[in-house]
Write a protein that holds these residues in place. Structure first.
Motif, PDB file in Angstrom:
ATOM      1  N   CYS A 351       0.835  -1.213   0.000  1.00  0.00           N
ATOM      2  CA  CYS A 351       0.000   0.000   0.000  1.00  0.00           C
ATOM      3  C   CYS A 351       0.863   1.255   0.000  1.00  0.00           C
ATOM      4  N   ASP A 352       1.996   1.209   0.698  1.00  0.00           N
ATOM      5  CA  ASP A 352       2.906   2.354   0.680  1.00  0.00           C
ATOM      6  C   ASP A 352       3.441   2.616  -0.724  1.00  0.00           C
ATOM      7  N   LEU A 353       3.852   1.560  -1.408  1.00  0.00           N
ATOM      8  CA  LEU A 353       4.356   1.720  -2.771  1.00  0.00           C
ATOM      9  C   LEU A 353       3.277   2.271  -3.701  1.00  0.00           C
ATOM     10  N   LEU A 354       2.079   1.743  -3.584  1.00  0.00           N
ATOM     11  CA  LEU A 354       0.986   2.238  -4.416  1.00  0.00           C
ATOM     12  C   LEU A 354       0.677   3.691  -4.085  1.00  0.00           C
ATOM     13  N   ALA A 355       0.728   4.044  -2.808  1.00  0.00           N
ATOM     14  CA  ALA A 355       0.469   5.429  -2.405  1.00  0.00           C
ATOM     15  C   ALA A 355       1.513   6.378  -2.974  1.00  0.00           C
ATOM     16  N   VAL A 356       2.768   5.951  -2.984  1.00  0.00           N
ATOM     17  CA  VAL A 356       3.825   6.796  -3.557  1.00  0.00           C
ATOM     18  C   VAL A 356       3.576   7.020  -5.046  1.00  0.00           C
ATOM     19  N   GLY A 357       3.271   5.946  -5.768  1.00  0.00           N
ATOM     20  CA  GLY A 357       3.017   6.081  -7.198  1.00  0.00           C
ATOM     21  C   GLY A 357       1.837   6.986  -7.498  1.00  0.00           C
ATOM     22  N   LEU A 358       0.754   6.829  -6.737  1.00  0.00           N
ATOM     23  CA  LEU A 358      -0.429   7.658  -6.979  1.00  0.00           C
ATOM     24  C   LEU A 358      -0.182   9.118  -6.604  1.00  0.00           C
ATOM     25  N   VAL A 360       2.660  10.697  -6.810  1.00  0.00           N
ATOM     26  CA  VAL A 360       3.443  11.261  -7.921  1.00  0.00           C
ATOM     27  C   VAL A 360       2.526  11.583  -9.095  1.00  0.00           C
ATOM     28  N   ALA A 361       1.617  10.672  -9.419  1.00  0.00           N
ATOM     29  CA  ALA A 361       0.712  10.889 -10.558  1.00  0.00           C
ATOM     30  C   ALA A 361      -0.206  12.078 -10.313  1.00  0.00           C
ATOM     31  N   PHE A 362      -0.782  12.168  -9.125  1.00  0.00           N
ATOM     32  CA  PHE A 362      -1.705  13.267  -8.837  1.00  0.00           C
ATOM     33  C   PHE A 362      -0.974  14.605  -8.792  1.00  0.00           C
ATOM     34  N   ALA A 363       0.251  14.601  -8.281  1.00  0.00           N
ATOM     35  CA  ALA A 363       0.985  15.858  -8.151  1.00  0.00           C
ATOM     36  C   ALA A 363       1.456  16.385  -9.499  1.00  0.00           C
ATOM     37  N   LEU A 364       1.791  15.507 -10.426  1.00  0.00           N
ATOM     38  CA  LEU A 364       2.369  15.930 -11.691  1.00  0.00           C
ATOM     39  C   LEU A 364       1.375  15.975 -12.838  1.00  0.00           C
ATOM     40  N   ALA A 365       0.158  15.477 -12.639  1.00  0.00           N
ATOM     41  CA  ALA A 365      -0.845  15.517 -13.708  1.00  0.00           C
ATOM     42  C   ALA A 365      -1.223  16.959 -14.025  1.00  0.00           C
ATOM     43  N   PRO A 366      -1.579  17.249 -15.280  1.00  0.00           N
ATOM     44  CA  PRO A 366      -1.932  18.626 -15.649  1.00  0.00           C
ATOM     45  C   PRO A 366      -3.176  19.151 -14.944  1.00  0.00           C
ATOM     46  N   ALA A 367      -3.999  18.267 -14.412  1.00  0.00           N
ATOM     47  CA  ALA A 367      -5.194  18.682 -13.682  1.00  0.00           C
ATOM     48  C   ALA A 367      -5.385  17.736 -12.508  1.00  0.00           C
ATOM     49  N   GLY A 368      -5.750  18.305 -11.378  1.00  0.00           N
ATOM     50  CA  GLY A 368      -5.948  17.467 -10.200  1.00  0.00           C
ATOM     51  C   GLY A 368      -6.553  18.261  -9.067  1.00  0.00           C
ATOM     52  N   ARG A 369      -6.989  17.524  -8.049  1.00  0.00           N
ATOM     53  CA  ARG A 369      -7.560  18.133  -6.850  1.00  0.00           C
ATOM     54  C   ARG A 369      -6.802  17.636  -5.629  1.00  0.00           C
ATOM     55  N   PHE A 370      -6.756  18.486  -4.611  1.00  0.00           N
ATOM     56  CA  PHE A 370      -6.173  18.024  -3.354  1.00  0.00           C
ATOM     57  C   PHE A 370      -6.955  16.833  -2.805  1.00  0.00           C
ATOM     58  N   GLY A 371      -8.252  16.771  -3.113  1.00  0.00           N
ATOM     59  CA  GLY A 371      -9.056  15.658  -2.641  1.00  0.00           C
ATOM     60  C   GLY A 371      -8.608  14.310  -3.158  1.00  0.00           C
ATOM     61  N   TYR A 372      -7.922  14.304  -4.323  1.00  0.00           N
ATOM     62  CA  TYR A 372      -7.422  13.038  -4.852  1.00  0.00           C
ATOM     63  C   TYR A 372      -6.413  12.395  -3.893  1.00  0.00           C
ATOM     64  N   LEU A 373      -5.714  13.228  -3.115  1.00  0.00           N
ATOM     65  CA  LEU A 373      -4.681  12.700  -2.221  1.00  0.00           C
ATOM     66  C   LEU A 373      -5.266  11.908  -1.063  1.00  0.00           C
ATOM     67  N   ALA A 374      -6.586  11.938  -0.891  1.00  0.00           N
ATOM     68  CA  ALA A 374      -7.213  11.097   0.135  1.00  0.00           C
ATOM     69  C   ALA A 374      -6.987   9.617  -0.163  1.00  0.00           C
ATOM     70  N   LEU A 375      -6.929   9.258  -1.441  1.00  0.00           N
ATOM     71  CA  LEU A 375      -6.734   7.856  -1.805  1.00  0.00           C
ATOM     72  C   LEU A 375      -5.393   7.335  -1.285  1.00  0.00           C
ATOM     73  N   PRO A 376      -4.250   7.965  -1.627  1.00  0.00           N
ATOM     74  CA  PRO A 376      -2.989   7.460  -1.054  1.00  0.00           C
ATOM     75  C   PRO A 376      -2.919   7.592   0.458  1.00  0.00           C
ATOM     76  N   ALA A 377      -3.586   8.604   1.028  1.00  0.00           N
ATOM     77  CA  ALA A 377      -3.552   8.745   2.488  1.00  0.00           C
ATOM     78  C   ALA A 377      -4.231   7.565   3.173  1.00  0.00           C
ATOM     79  N   VAL A 378      -5.385   7.160   2.683  1.00  0.00           N
ATOM     80  CA  VAL A 378      -6.075   6.004   3.276  1.00  0.00           C
ATOM     81  C   VAL A 378      -5.268   4.729   3.052  1.00  0.00           C
ATOM     82  N   LEU A 379      -4.622   4.623   1.893  1.00  0.00           N
ATOM     83  CA  LEU A 379      -3.769   3.455   1.634  1.00  0.00           C
ATOM     84  C   LEU A 379      -2.644   3.339   2.662  1.00  0.00           C
ATOM     85  N   VAL A 380      -2.141   4.459   3.128  1.00  0.00           N
ATOM     86  CA  VAL A 380      -1.075   4.440   4.129  1.00  0.00           C
ATOM     87  C   VAL A 380      -1.634   4.162   5.520  1.00  0.00           C
TER      88      VAL A 380
END
Length: 420
Positions: A351-358, A360-380
């Protein structure tokens, strides 16, 4: 393990718990003042008093009762009441409309995607299986309060999320009582991390739960079920695709290559069976709405506009947008190259590895929301809660068995003479 115990001891102190609820109240109270979205402002007006009441209960009730009462108060104020009120009045974020409409389209046309997309709400950036959550709305309609609430897709997002996390808890803590998961799950659901998404949209909640469940199944060595759960995840949203190699690496390390193969086959077969027909019959709609739209390559731009690094770069013009996509690709390749060198050995590590990958994807994507980071946070957070050291489960002692006189074999005199 010792650091986990120390962290749990600190977080278990009533003052620390009350401070957490006060911080959550401050976060919720900021939404009516700063957010331009009416749904989020409404959530804040419900949630802030609930969090403050939870803080008061934490400091005033006896220790054995305080945590449960505070969690229930926070869940009521931050999740249940705003969800019910918004569902009854028909207020929600655009993704709720998209998913419920995609279910109706899937039933009537065989595709969850509109052919004409002049407005942003006409785009469906999700994969075909996401439409399944909209079926209750198609069946129940909106005639009456009960139908409006029970058919609301947010209710089914939340149900899938909770069911997956509870099942994952049972897998990661075998033999322990399931009731031990109620308080951690209540607090997690009541936290702003989950409660805001649950009340206003919640489209990422089932994806989060399914990814957690897949890692728990992989750790416990259930390859077929892991593959089927991964197939569901990968047909909901493209952000779940990194979960497939991570779970397969976990299976490979813990249970061997055969288990990894037994999970990969159903995951790819079922996933292909769900996405394949839509991709073959409606390739243009799938490509435009699922690929180009989230990457900001369509004429209508996604409303996801939090100032994450990728969004900031994309806002600088065509060159900045290209740089954002380039960094996204480089980040994905770096994470992919890193995975085989450090394959996960536990569900927590996976889950930590998946959270890191997600992240990175959410932070570098051309469009995103802070709310997307809830997914990796719950994974951790959730796998650590499920595997955290707790009270040992008492093992019942077996009563000594006494042989009855009738069960003792009789020894004849002849036998005694023979032994002599």
């Amino acid at each position: 393990m010792a650091s986990t115990r120390r962290a749990l001891r600190v977080l278990g102190h009533p003052v620390a718990q009350a401070g957490g609820w006060v911080a959550a109240a401050g976060w919720a109270a900021a939404f009516p003042l700063m957010s331009h979205l009416a749904n989020q402002a409404a959530w804040g007006r419900f949630a802030a008093p609930g969090y403050l009441f939870a803080a008061v209960l934490t400091l005033t009730l006896p220790c054995g009762l305080a945590a449960r009462a505070a969690g229930a108060a926070a869940a009521l104020g931050a999740a249940l009441l705003p969800l019910g009120a918004l569902a009854l009045t028909g207020h929600h974020q655009s993704e709720v409309t998209v998913v419920e409409r995609s279910a109706a389209l899937l039933l009537h046309t065989g595709s969850p995607y509109l052919t004409e997309t002049p407005h942003v709400v006409d785009y469906n950036p999700y994969l075909p299986a996401m439409a399944l959550f909209g079926l209750p709305r198609v069946v129940l309609g909106e005639a009456g309060p009960a139908a409006r609430v029970l058919g609301d897709v947010r209710l089914w997002f939340a149900a899938a999320f909770l069911a997956c996390l509870l099942t994952g808890w049972r897998l990661l803590r075998p033999g322990g009582p399931l009731r031990a998961s109620v308080l951690p799950l209540t607090v997690l659901t009541a936290s702003p991390l989950v409660a805001l998404a649950l009340a206003v949209g919640g489209v990422d909640l089932p994806l989060t739960g399914v990814c957690c469940l897949a890692m728990a199944l992989a750790e416990r060595g259930h390859p077929l079920r892991t593959g089927l759960v991964l197939a569901l995840a990968c047909t909901l949203k493209w952000t779940a695709w990194p979960a497939l190699p991570v779970a397969l690496l976990l299976l490979h390390r813990r249970h061997g290559p055969r288990s990894a193969l037994r999970a990969a086959v159903p995951a790819l077969a079922v996933g292909g069976a769900v996405i394949g027909p839509v991709a073959a019959l409606h390739p243009h709609e799938l490509y435009e709405q699922v690929v180009r739209f989230p990457l900001g390559l369509t004429a209508v731009h996604t409303p996801a506009g939090s100032p994450l690094p990728g969004k900031v770069l994309a806002g600088l013009g065509p060159y900045g947008h290209t740089l954002s996509l380039t960094l996204l690709a480089v980040g994905a390749l770096a994470v992919a190259a890193w995975l085989p060198t450090r394959p996960p050995a536990t569900a927590v590590a996976a889950c930590d590895l998946l959270a890191v990958g997600l992240t990175v994807a959410f932070a570098l994507a051309p469009a995103g929301r802070f709310g997307y980071l809830a997914l990796p946070a719950v994974l951790v957070v959730w796998p650590r809660l499920a595997t955290a050291p707790g009270r040992p489960v008492p093992v019942p002692r077996r009563r000594p068995t006494h042989r009855r006189a009738a069960d003792v074999p009789m020894v004849s005199r002849d036998t005694v003479r023979t032994r002599e």
